[in-house]
Scaffold this active site. Structure first.
Site, PDB file in Angstrom:
ATOM      1  N   VAL A 187     -13.821  11.728 -23.382  1.00  0.00           N
ATOM      2  CA  VAL A 187     -13.254  10.988 -22.246  1.00  0.00           C
ATOM      3  C   VAL A 187     -11.788  11.398 -22.133  1.00  0.00           C
ATOM      4  CG1 VAL A 187     -12.759   8.697 -21.285  1.00  0.00           C
ATOM      5  CG2 VAL A 187     -14.754   9.007 -22.756  1.00  0.00           C
ATOM      6  N   ALA A 188     -11.378  11.778 -20.913  1.00  0.00           N
ATOM      7  CA  ALA A 188      -9.978  12.205 -20.750  1.00  0.00           C
ATOM      8  C   ALA A 188      -9.037  11.039 -21.048  1.00  0.00           C
ATOM      9  CB  ALA A 188      -9.758  12.710 -19.339  1.00  0.00           C
ATOM     10  N   GLU A 228     -17.412  23.117 -16.146  1.00  0.00           N
ATOM     11  CA  GLU A 228     -18.004  21.961 -15.456  1.00  0.00           C
ATOM     12  C   GLU A 228     -18.442  22.404 -14.067  1.00  0.00           C
ATOM     13  OE1 GLU A 228     -15.514  18.487 -15.329  1.00  0.00           O
ATOM     14  OE2 GLU A 228     -15.591  18.195 -17.495  1.00  0.00           O
ATOM     15  N   HIS A 272     -17.763  19.831 -11.110  1.00  0.00           N
ATOM     16  CA  HIS A 272     -16.457  19.232 -10.810  1.00  0.00           C
ATOM     17  C   HIS A 272     -15.666  20.090  -9.810  1.00  0.00           C
ATOM     18  CE1 HIS A 272     -12.735  16.907 -12.161  1.00  0.00           C
ATOM     19  NE2 HIS A 272     -12.199  17.960 -11.563  1.00  0.00           N
ATOM     20  N   ASP A 281     -17.296  14.812  -8.705  1.00  0.00           N
ATOM     21  CA  ASP A 281     -18.406  15.412  -9.442  1.00  0.00           C
ATOM     22  C   ASP A 281     -19.627  15.301  -8.540  1.00  0.00           C
ATOM     23  OD1 ASP A 281     -16.729  15.694 -11.593  1.00  0.00           O
ATOM     24  OD2 ASP A 281     -17.410  13.861 -12.587  1.00  0.00           O
ATOM     25  N   GLN A 333      -9.598   4.313 -16.211  1.00  0.00           N
ATOM     26  CA  GLN A 333      -9.654   5.381 -17.211  1.00  0.00           C
ATOM     27  C   GLN A 333      -9.269   4.834 -18.593  1.00  0.00           C
ATOM     28  OE1 GLN A 333     -10.402   8.624 -16.097  1.00  0.00           O
ATOM     29  NE2 GLN A 333     -10.587   9.321 -18.204  1.00  0.00           N
ATOM     30  N   HIS A 343      -9.638  12.955 -11.820  1.00  0.00           N
ATOM     31  CA  HIS A 343     -10.244  11.836 -11.084  1.00  0.00           C
ATOM     32  C   HIS A 343      -9.209  10.720 -10.876  1.00  0.00           C
ATOM     33  CE1 HIS A 343     -14.358  13.313 -10.894  1.00  0.00           C
ATOM     34  NE2 HIS A 343     -14.157  13.818 -12.100  1.00  0.00           N
ATOM     35  N   SER A 368      -6.845  12.886 -16.266  1.00  0.00           N
ATOM     36  CA  SER A 368      -8.044  13.301 -15.547  1.00  0.00           C
ATOM     37  C   SER A 368      -7.722  13.506 -14.075  1.00  0.00           C
ATOM     38  CB  SER A 368      -9.131  12.231 -15.676  1.00  0.00           C
ATOM     39  OG  SER A 368     -10.143  12.455 -14.712  1.00  0.00           O
TER      40      SER A 368
HETATM   41 ZN    ZN Z   1     -15.154  15.482 -12.863  1.00  0.00          ZN
END
Ligand code: ZN
Length: 264
Positions: free
Chosen positions: A171-172, A229, A232, A186, A142, A179, A177
């Protein structure tokens, strides 16, 4: 005469001293009383707080206590810009079944990977193909993505501070995030038209049965601060996914609800 004046003067002085001493004594006693009352009041207030908080804890039912504890479980961990993961966060991850992965090596939290595979399998049986295009992403990865974005923006003419701020909108920031947590995936595409597909319809109807929730619904933007989203999904466990759906709550709302023993 002279002698008498001296004596009278002496008497006067004597009675002044007496009055002053008496006043001092009264002030001293009053101060003592005030200090004593103040300390007693403080004790009483503290005691009251203690009593009421013990009462509150003991007044919770077993079920309420269970819900309060649930809020601290790994599957309900809240990750967002206000609740970032620590830089050294690590989690055991396993590969998602290759037939449900967009590319080999996509991973998910080992404790929940079976639920994810089962959901994809059930969808497949219903003629719906769920393909994971993004799963677990380490904080290091990330950071790399974030820094690349920042560098590109700087190359485009942004100064560093503006580049960082602009990068964070797409972008986180590392650690913020889901993730990075390993509990989010996703599906199929990161485009909004996904909401018009049969895959999205299937997920809306069935994801909760496998412990997954649509993490950033359209109507919860004011709370999640993340734009809609439809692709997600986040694992929270079957019990909580079903409850969140029933209560129409996003994760931020639901955790507050649990912390209050399951009351709004
Ligand atoms: Zn996502």
């Amino acid at each position: 005469m002279r002698e008498e004046r001296i004596v009278r003067g002496y008497r006067h002085r004597n009675s002044y001293t007496g009055i002053i001493a008496l006043l001092l004594l009264i002030i001293f006693v009053l101060c003592g009383i005030i200090v004593y009352m103040a300390s007693n009041y403080k004790k009483a207030v503290t005691a009251n707080v203690d009593i009421s908080s013990t009462q509150m804890v003991s007044e919770y039912t077993e079920e309420q206590k269970r819900l309060i504890e649930e809020a601290n479980q790994w599957y309900l961990r809240l990750v967002n810009p206000d609740n970032p993961l620590p830089e050294n966060y690590s989690v055991e991850v396993s590969e998602i079944k290759p037939k449900y992965s967009n590319y080999v090596g996509l991973k998910f939290d080992s404790r929940a990977v079976d639920a994810l595979n089962s959901m994809c399998e059930a969808a497949e049986k219903d003629g719906v193909s769920l393909l994971v295009i993004s799963g677990y992403r380490s904080i290091q990865k990330q950071t790399e993505l974030f820094n690349n974005k920042v560098n590109n923006l700087i190359r485009d003419g942004y100064n560093e501070a503006d580049a960082i701020a602009a990068a964070a909108t797409v972008v986180a920031r590392p650690g913020t995030s889901e993730h990075n947590l390993g509990l989010a995936v996703d599906f199929n595409t990161d485009q909004e038209w996904f909401e018009n597909t049969k895959e999205f319809k299937w997920l809306s109807e069935n994801a909760a049965n496998y412990g997954f929730i649509l993490r950033y619904p359209k109507d919860k933007y004011s709370i999640t601060k993340i734009t809609y989203e439809p692709w997600h999904y986040r694992y929270v466990g079957v019990e909580h996914a079903k409850e969140m759906k029933r209560l129409d709550m996003c994760l931020e709302e639901y955790i507050e609800y649990l912390k209050k023993g399951g009351s709004k």
